[in-house]
Design a protein around this motif. Sequence first.
Motif, PDB file in Angstrom:
ATOM      1  N   ILE A  22       0.843  -1.192   0.000  1.00 40.43           N
ATOM      2  CA  ILE A  22       0.000   0.000   0.000  1.00 40.43           C
ATOM      3  C   ILE A  22       0.881   1.245   0.000  1.00 40.43           C
ATOM      4  CG2 ILE A  22      -2.030  -1.075   1.036  1.00 40.43           C
ATOM      5  CD1 ILE A  22      -1.152  -0.001   3.729  1.00 40.43           C
ATOM      6  N   ASN A  23       0.412   2.260  -0.676  1.00 41.51           N
ATOM      7  CA  ASN A  23       1.110   3.528  -0.778  1.00 41.51           C
ATOM      8  C   ASN A  23       0.791   4.363   0.456  1.00 41.51           C
ATOM      9  OD1 ASN A  23       1.793   6.250  -1.434  1.00 41.51           O
ATOM     10  ND2 ASN A  23       1.645   5.770  -3.608  1.00 41.51           N
ATOM     11  N   GLY A  24       1.825   4.777   1.184  1.00 40.35           N
ATOM     12  CA  GLY A  24       1.651   5.552   2.407  1.00 40.35           C
ATOM     13  C   GLY A  24       1.019   6.913   2.204  1.00 40.35           C
ATOM     14  N   LYS A  25       0.948   7.393   0.970  1.00 39.08           N
ATOM     15  CA  LYS A  25       0.261   8.661   0.718  1.00 39.08           C
ATOM     16  C   LYS A  25      -1.249   8.510   0.867  1.00 39.08           C
ATOM     17  CE  LYS A  25       3.659  10.873  -2.202  1.00 39.08           C
ATOM     18  NZ  LYS A  25       3.938  11.518  -3.478  1.00 39.08           N
ATOM     19  N   PHE A  26      -1.739   7.274   0.783  1.00 38.70           N
ATOM     20  CA  PHE A  26      -3.175   7.032   0.846  1.00 38.70           C
ATOM     21  C   PHE A  26      -3.611   6.245   2.077  1.00 38.70           C
ATOM     22  CE2 PHE A  26      -1.883   7.232  -3.616  1.00 38.70           C
ATOM     23  CZ  PHE A  26      -2.658   8.287  -4.057  1.00 38.70           C
ATOM     24  N   PHE A  27      -2.714   5.396   2.610  1.00 40.80           N
ATOM     25  CA  PHE A  27      -3.084   4.462   3.671  1.00 40.80           C
ATOM     26  C   PHE A  27      -2.045   4.440   4.776  1.00 40.80           C
ATOM     27  CE2 PHE A  27      -4.479   2.527  -0.376  1.00 40.80           C
ATOM     28  CZ  PHE A  27      -5.830   2.355  -0.130  1.00 40.80           C
ATOM     29  N   ASP A  28      -2.493   4.074   5.969  1.00 38.23           N
ATOM     30  CA  ASP A  28      -1.527   3.708   6.999  1.00 38.23           C
ATOM     31  C   ASP A  28      -1.414   2.184   6.969  1.00 38.23           C
ATOM     32  OD1 ASP A  28      -3.502   2.462   8.712  1.00 38.23           O
ATOM     33  OD2 ASP A  28      -4.029   4.437   9.488  1.00 38.23           O
ATOM     34  N   SER A  29      -0.480   1.646   7.707  1.00 39.10           N
ATOM     35  CA  SER A  29      -0.173   0.216   7.601  1.00 39.10           C
ATOM     36  C   SER A  29      -1.298  -0.695   8.098  1.00 39.10           C
ATOM     37  CB  SER A  29       1.130  -0.114   8.324  1.00 39.10           C
ATOM     38  OG  SER A  29       1.013   0.169   9.703  1.00 39.10           O
ATOM     39  N   THR A  30      -2.342  -0.158   8.711  1.00 37.48           N
ATOM     40  CA  THR A  30      -3.441  -1.017   9.174  1.00 37.48           C
ATOM     41  C   THR A  30      -4.209  -1.645   8.008  1.00 37.48           C
ATOM     42  OG1 THR A  30      -5.012   0.821   9.321  1.00 37.48           O
ATOM     43  CG2 THR A  30      -3.724   0.294  11.315  1.00 37.48           C
ATOM     44  N   ALA A  77       5.529 -10.713   8.400  1.00 35.51           N
ATOM     45  CA  ALA A  77       5.956  -9.404   8.891  1.00 35.51           C
ATOM     46  C   ALA A  77       5.457  -8.283   7.976  1.00 35.51           C
ATOM     47  CB  ALA A  77       7.474  -9.361   8.967  1.00 35.51           C
ATOM     48  N   LYS A  78       5.342  -7.108   8.582  1.00 39.12           N
ATOM     49  CA  LYS A  78       5.049  -5.894   7.822  1.00 39.12           C
ATOM     50  C   LYS A  78       6.355  -5.116   7.699  1.00 39.12           C
ATOM     51  CE  LYS A  78       0.259  -5.485   9.309  1.00 39.12           C
ATOM     52  NZ  LYS A  78      -0.749  -4.645   9.970  1.00 39.12           N
ATOM     53  N   VAL A  79       6.610  -4.591   6.502  1.00 40.00           N
ATOM     54  CA  VAL A  79       7.842  -3.869   6.233  1.00 40.00           C
ATOM     55  C   VAL A  79       7.496  -2.524   5.610  1.00 40.00           C
ATOM     56  CG1 VAL A  79      10.001  -3.908   4.929  1.00 40.00           C
ATOM     57  CG2 VAL A  79       9.071  -6.046   5.832  1.00 40.00           C
ATOM     58  N   ASP A  80       8.118  -1.459   6.106  1.00 38.26           N
ATOM     59  CA  ASP A  80       7.934  -0.125   5.544  1.00 38.26           C
ATOM     60  C   ASP A  80       9.204   0.266   4.802  1.00 38.26           C
ATOM     61  OD1 ASP A  80       5.487   0.030   6.894  1.00 38.26           O
ATOM     62  OD2 ASP A  80       6.412   0.967   8.646  1.00 38.26           O
ATOM     63  N   LYS A  81       9.051   0.850   3.620  1.00 35.92           N
ATOM     64  CA  LYS A  81      10.181   1.311   2.818  1.00 35.92           C
ATOM     65  C   LYS A  81       9.890   2.726   2.341  1.00 35.92           C
ATOM     66  CE  LYS A  81      12.638  -2.559   2.307  1.00 35.92           C
ATOM     67  NZ  LYS A  81      14.039  -2.741   2.456  1.00 35.92           N
ATOM     68  N   LEU A  82      10.841   3.624   2.546  1.00 37.08           N
ATOM     69  CA  LEU A  82      10.733   4.983   2.045  1.00 37.08           C
ATOM     70  C   LEU A  82      11.536   5.074   0.761  1.00 37.08           C
ATOM     71  CD1 LEU A  82       9.940   7.983   2.271  1.00 37.08           C
ATOM     72  CD2 LEU A  82      12.007   8.311   3.651  1.00 37.08           C
ATOM     73  N   ASP A 102       8.841  11.519  -2.911  1.00 37.21           N
ATOM     74  CA  ASP A 102       9.167  10.790  -1.682  1.00 37.21           C
ATOM     75  C   ASP A 102       7.913  10.071  -1.211  1.00 37.21           C
ATOM     76  OD1 ASP A 102      11.561  12.058  -1.900  1.00 37.21           O
ATOM     77  OD2 ASP A 102      11.404  13.201  -0.058  1.00 37.21           O
ATOM     78  N   THR A 103       7.990   8.786  -1.121  1.00 39.17           N
ATOM     79  CA  THR A 103       6.816   7.996  -0.778  1.00 39.17           C
ATOM     80  C   THR A 103       7.207   6.811   0.080  1.00 39.17           C
ATOM     81  OG1 THR A 103       5.814   8.576  -2.890  1.00 39.17           O
ATOM     82  CG2 THR A 103       4.847   6.727  -1.722  1.00 39.17           C
ATOM     83  N   THR A 104       6.428   6.562   1.103  1.00 38.83           N
ATOM     84  CA  THR A 104       6.595   5.360   1.899  1.00 38.83           C
ATOM     85  C   THR A 104       5.608   4.320   1.389  1.00 38.83           C
ATOM     86  OG1 THR A 104       7.284   6.559   3.870  1.00 38.83           O
ATOM     87  CG2 THR A 104       6.391   4.347   4.207  1.00 38.83           C
ATOM     88  N   PHE A 105       6.094   3.115   1.197  1.00 36.37           N
ATOM     89  CA  PHE A 105       5.235   1.990   0.859  1.00 36.37           C
ATOM     90  C   PHE A 105       5.292   1.006   2.013  1.00 36.37           C
ATOM     91  CE2 PHE A 105       5.855   3.746  -3.309  1.00 36.37           C
ATOM     92  CZ  PHE A 105       4.651   3.529  -3.939  1.00 36.37           C
ATOM     93  N   HIS A 106       4.152   0.423   2.311  1.00 37.46           N
ATOM     94  CA  HIS A 106       4.047  -0.596   3.348  1.00 37.46           C
ATOM     95  C   HIS A 106       3.831  -1.938   2.647  1.00 37.46           C
ATOM     96  CE1 HIS A 106       3.500   2.739   6.156  1.00 37.46           C
ATOM     97  NE2 HIS A 106       2.556   3.197   5.346  1.00 37.46           N
ATOM     98  N   PHE A 107       4.595  -2.942   3.061  1.00 46.20           N
ATOM     99  CA  PHE A 107       4.524  -4.268   2.446  1.00 46.20           C
ATOM    100  C   PHE A 107       4.132  -5.314   3.487  1.00 46.20           C
ATOM    101  CE2 PHE A 107       7.625  -1.833   0.034  1.00 46.20           C
ATOM    102  CZ  PHE A 107       7.226  -2.059  -1.269  1.00 46.20           C
ATOM    103  N   GLN A 108       3.320  -6.258   3.065  1.00 46.07           N
ATOM    104  CA  GLN A 108       2.900  -7.379   3.908  1.00 46.07           C
ATOM    105  C   GLN A 108       3.546  -8.643   3.374  1.00 46.07           C
ATOM    106  OE1 GLN A 108       0.418  -7.725   6.690  1.00 46.07           O
ATOM    107  NE2 GLN A 108       1.795  -9.451   6.691  1.00 46.07           N
ATOM    108  N   ASP A 109       4.422  -9.268   4.190  1.00 51.40           N
ATOM    109  CA  ASP A 109       4.975 -10.555   3.810  1.00 51.40           C
ATOM    110  C   ASP A 109       3.889 -11.613   3.913  1.00 51.40           C
ATOM    111  OD1 ASP A 109       7.521  -9.610   3.354  1.00 51.40           O
ATOM    112  OD2 ASP A 109       8.297 -10.214   5.309  1.00 51.40           O
ATOM    113  N   LEU A 110       3.910 -12.562   2.998  1.00 50.11           N
ATOM    114  CA  LEU A 110       3.017 -13.711   3.045  1.00 50.11           C
ATOM    115  C   LEU A 110       3.856 -14.956   3.193  1.00 50.11           C
ATOM    116  CD1 LEU A 110       0.521 -12.863   0.164  1.00 50.11           C
ATOM    117  CD2 LEU A 110       0.245 -12.441   2.608  1.00 50.11           C
ATOM    118  N   LEU A 111       3.387 -15.879   4.015  1.00 43.56           N
ATOM    119  CA  LEU A 111       4.068 -17.145   4.216  1.00 43.56           C
ATOM    120  C   LEU A 111       3.182 -18.258   3.703  1.00 43.56           C
ATOM    121  CD1 LEU A 111       5.094 -16.442   7.919  1.00 43.56           C
ATOM    122  CD2 LEU A 111       6.500 -16.083   5.882  1.00 43.56           C
ATOM    123  N   LEU A 112       3.780 -19.161   2.940  1.00 44.88           N
ATOM    124  CA  LEU A 112       3.033 -20.323   2.475  1.00 44.88           C
ATOM    125  C   LEU A 112       2.911 -21.329   3.620  1.00 44.88           C
ATOM    126  CD1 LEU A 112       4.541 -20.954  -1.058  1.00 44.88           C
ATOM    127  CD2 LEU A 112       2.283 -20.083  -0.506  1.00 44.88           C
TER     128      LEU A 112
END
Length: 114
Positions: A22-30, A77-82, A102-112
């Motif tokens: 998700i793009n941090g300009k639009f969403f928070d990590s929730t 895990a959740k990972v934030d990257k600027l 400048d944009t922060t993206f939030h990433f959600q790891d998925l585990l099989l």
Amino acid sequence: MTPPLSPKTIIDAGIKAVLVCINGKFFDSTFLGREYDLDLLNDLPPGVDPCGENGEFHTFVYDAPHFSSPIPITLGAKVDKLYTPNSEESDEPECGATPAWDTTFHFQDLLLEN
């Protein structure tokens, strides 16, 4: 040419997905790891495309009618990257403007699951 599917059509068809970026300009990590469903569509901030067509979010489809079986996943895990413009001179616009992406993206790891 077939018209694009609407978000409700996608959900009604039984396609299941989770938000994984998700793009941090639009969403928070929730919003990470949320199901792409009617509740999510109702919670989207104003101006966000419900299909994420403008880079607001990306999904991972883990189940759909044409799958032989669902892909078994758990949220990791959740990972934030600027992401910022490179400071090298070659990346500066010729007009002298300052890059403004400048944009922060939030990433959600998925585990099989096994």
